[in-house]
Design a protein around this motif. Structure first.
Motif, PDB file in Angstrom:
ATOM      1  N   PRO A 186       4.025   5.787  -5.454  1.00 40.15           N
ATOM      2  CA  PRO A 186       3.876   4.323  -5.327  1.00 40.15           C
ATOM      3  C   PRO A 186       4.043   3.786  -3.916  1.00 40.15           C
ATOM      4  O   PRO A 186       3.349   2.850  -3.525  1.00 40.15           O
ATOM      5  CB  PRO A 186       4.967   3.786  -6.263  1.00 40.15           C
ATOM      6  CG  PRO A 186       5.204   4.869  -7.249  1.00 40.15           C
ATOM      7  CD  PRO A 186       4.999   6.149  -6.495  1.00 40.15           C
ATOM      8  N   GLU A 187       4.939   4.373  -3.130  1.00 39.69           N
ATOM      9  CA  GLU A 187       5.116   3.875  -1.769  1.00 39.69           C
ATOM     10  C   GLU A 187       3.899   4.176  -0.909  1.00 39.69           C
ATOM     11  O   GLU A 187       3.475   3.350  -0.094  1.00 39.69           O
ATOM     12  CB  GLU A 187       6.390   4.458  -1.161  1.00 39.69           C
ATOM     13  CG  GLU A 187       7.658   3.921  -1.823  1.00 39.69           C
ATOM     14  CD  GLU A 187       8.916   4.394  -1.139  1.00 39.69           C
ATOM     15  OE1 GLU A 187       9.014   4.234   0.097  1.00 39.69           O
ATOM     16  OE2 GLU A 187       9.809   4.929  -1.818  1.00 39.69           O
ATOM     17  N   GLU A 188       3.314   5.350  -1.073  1.00 43.37           N
ATOM     18  CA  GLU A 188       2.085   5.668  -0.348  1.00 43.37           C
ATOM     19  C   GLU A 188       0.939   4.786  -0.836  1.00 43.37           C
ATOM     20  O   GLU A 188       0.065   4.384  -0.060  1.00 43.37           O
ATOM     21  CB  GLU A 188       1.732   7.147  -0.514  1.00 43.37           C
ATOM     22  CG  GLU A 188       0.387   7.531   0.090  1.00 43.37           C
ATOM     23  CD  GLU A 188       0.225   7.146   1.558  1.00 43.37           C
ATOM     24  OE1 GLU A 188      -0.925   6.881   1.976  1.00 43.37           O
ATOM     25  OE2 GLU A 188       1.230   7.096   2.290  1.00 43.37           O
ATOM     26  N   LEU A 189       0.939   4.473  -2.125  1.00 45.85           N
ATOM     27  CA  LEU A 189      -0.070   3.560  -2.669  1.00 45.85           C
ATOM     28  C   LEU A 189      -0.014   2.220  -1.947  1.00 45.85           C
ATOM     29  O   LEU A 189      -1.046   1.686  -1.507  1.00 45.85           O
ATOM     30  CB  LEU A 189       0.166   3.362  -4.171  1.00 45.85           C
ATOM     31  CG  LEU A 189      -0.595   2.206  -4.834  1.00 45.85           C
ATOM     32  CD1 LEU A 189      -2.083   2.477  -4.849  1.00 45.85           C
ATOM     33  CD2 LEU A 189      -0.075   1.969  -6.249  1.00 45.85           C
ATOM     34  N   VAL A 190       1.175   1.657  -1.807  1.00 43.68           N
ATOM     35  CA  VAL A 190       1.310   0.361  -1.146  1.00 43.68           C
ATOM     36  C   VAL A 190       0.913   0.468   0.323  1.00 43.68           C
ATOM     37  O   VAL A 190       0.260  -0.436   0.873  1.00 43.68           O
ATOM     38  CB  VAL A 190       2.747  -0.171  -1.305  1.00 43.68           C
ATOM     39  CG1 VAL A 190       2.974  -1.394  -0.420  1.00 43.68           C
ATOM     40  CG2 VAL A 190       3.012  -0.520  -2.765  1.00 43.68           C
ATOM     41  N   ALA A 191       1.276   1.571   0.963  1.00 43.38           N
ATOM     42  CA  ALA A 191       0.884   1.749   2.363  1.00 43.38           C
ATOM     43  C   ALA A 191      -0.640   1.784   2.502  1.00 43.38           C
ATOM     44  O   ALA A 191      -1.198   1.192   3.431  1.00 43.38           O
ATOM     45  CB  ALA A 191       1.500   3.035   2.912  1.00 43.38           C
TER      46      ALA A 191
END
Length: 380
Positions: A186-191
């Motif tokens: 999820p954090e890479e998704l937001v990035a």
């Protein structure tokens, strides 16, 4: 605007703590809100379309936003809810009654999101038999530059995604392998979403405001892991980016299509469903998705199907004839709706409801507050 508690009270249903769609404070109000913000914004509006984000999760991490609670659609599934949120029309008008339903173009079951028949034959180009409705992008085209970054939606065939984003210029398609990797982190998704937004803002022509809509696929992670620390950190990071864009003169809106609730698959209930979903009783396999499903009884067998399914799922679902949906304030049964939806409808009332896709820790589709209450956030 009603608070979340007041919204639940006003929309409360007699069964299982269910919440029906509100007449005004719901996803069909989103296009009007977007256009209002576009009229007030100098540079333009960024819309984060966050799939699968619950009201509670948004309240916990979006602490700098102006938050409004909305209700989702019935059923609370992405195919239905996104179409309402982009067109401002009800299910009865746009006719996307769920993720899987009977195509009136042929006696076949179709997956509306993928635009594929699951059974039977359907004339080419008429698989999902949508009722085309104007989108917010078309409504804004005379005064803004509408741009849609569909990400996962860009990989879909069929007419659903095309109808959803009609009127917007489309961004460059992302490699599906990259999308799959981002959905698992999820954090890479937001990035990645933030990079896509930055690219669009930098490339914007200044002659008219920008209306930028971007799909944020939190849904895949929540299905498997719920609102775990990684998901919640991603939600928090979305607000950080939203505040940055707002600080540079953009109005940022974010909303979801539905929330999700825990599920606990029960093999006995799955087997019980399968004993009713048989060719002797049903002319097609079941439709719907997640925690709302329906069956297509053969002529003269509807009462038997409803009674057998109701007995099999007692304590775990409300099983009713589709004719009772209007009385519950859920769906107006026009002829076009009737030929799509099944004659017997089951709505989950427990985590053990037999959802059609196995292996999910969280699901949606039914009418609990966790599924039906969704956020609309504004940073300006």
């Amino acid at each position: 605007m009603l608070s979340d508690a007041a919204l639940v009270r006003e929309c409360a249903m007699a069964y299982g703590g269910g919440v029906r769609p509100h007449s005004t404070q719901s996803l069909h109000s989103v296009p009007g809100r977007i256009l209002d913000e576009l009229g007030r914004s100098g540079r333009g509006v960024v819309i984060l379309a966050v799939d699968g984000l619950s009201w509670r999760a948004a309240c916990e991490r979006w602490r700098s936003a102006d938050l409004v609670c909305l209700t989702s659609t019935f059923p609370s599934t992405s195919a239905t809810a996104w179409m309402t949120a982009v067109t401002g029309t009800t299910v009865t008008e746009h006719l996307v009654v769920g993720a899987v339903y009977r195509s009136p173009a042929g006696d076949a079951l179709v997956d509306v999101i993928r635009g594929e028949p699951l059974t039977g034959q359907v004339p080419a180009g008429r698989c999902d038999a949508l009722s085309a409705r104007p989108t917010v992008f078309e409504a804004a085209a005379s005064r803004a530059h509408p741009l849609a970054l569909g990400r996962e939606l860009d990989t879909l065939g069929g007419s659903w995604a095309a109808a959803l984003l009609r009127g917007a210029r489309r961004g460059q398609m992302t490699d599906p392998r990259e999308l799959a990797a981002q959905a698992g982190d999820p954090e890479e998704l937001v990035a990645a979403v933030a990079r896509d937004v930055e690219g669009a803002l930098v490339g914007h022509r200044q002659d008219r405001p920008l209306l930028l809509w971007i799909y944020v696929n939190l849904d895949d992670h929540v299905h498997r892991h719920g609102y775990d620390p990684r998901a919640m950190r991603a939600v928090e990071l979305l607000e950080r980016h939203a505040l940055s864009w707002a600080g540079r003169g953009w109005t940022v809106l974010a909303h979801s299509d539905h929330g999700q609730v825990p599920c606990a698959p029960d093999p006995e209930l799955e087997a019980a469903w399968a004993r009713v979903e048989v060719p002797a009783l049903c002319r097609l396999p079941g439709g719907g998705a997640g925690r709302v499903r329906w069956l297509y009884p053969r002529q003269g067998r509807a009462t038997e199907v409803a009674e057998r399914l109701g007995t099999a799922l007692a304590g775990h679902a409300l099983v009713i004839p589709a004719d009772e949906l209007p009385g519950l304030g859920l769906l107006r049964l026009t002829p076009a709706v009737r030929e799509r939806i099944g004659g017997v409808v089951a709505m989950a009332t427990s985590p053990r409801f037999p959802a059609p896709v196995r292996g999910m820790a969280f699901e949606h589709g039914a009418l609990s507050p966790g599924e039906m209450l969704v956020p609309l956030a504004t940073w300006s």
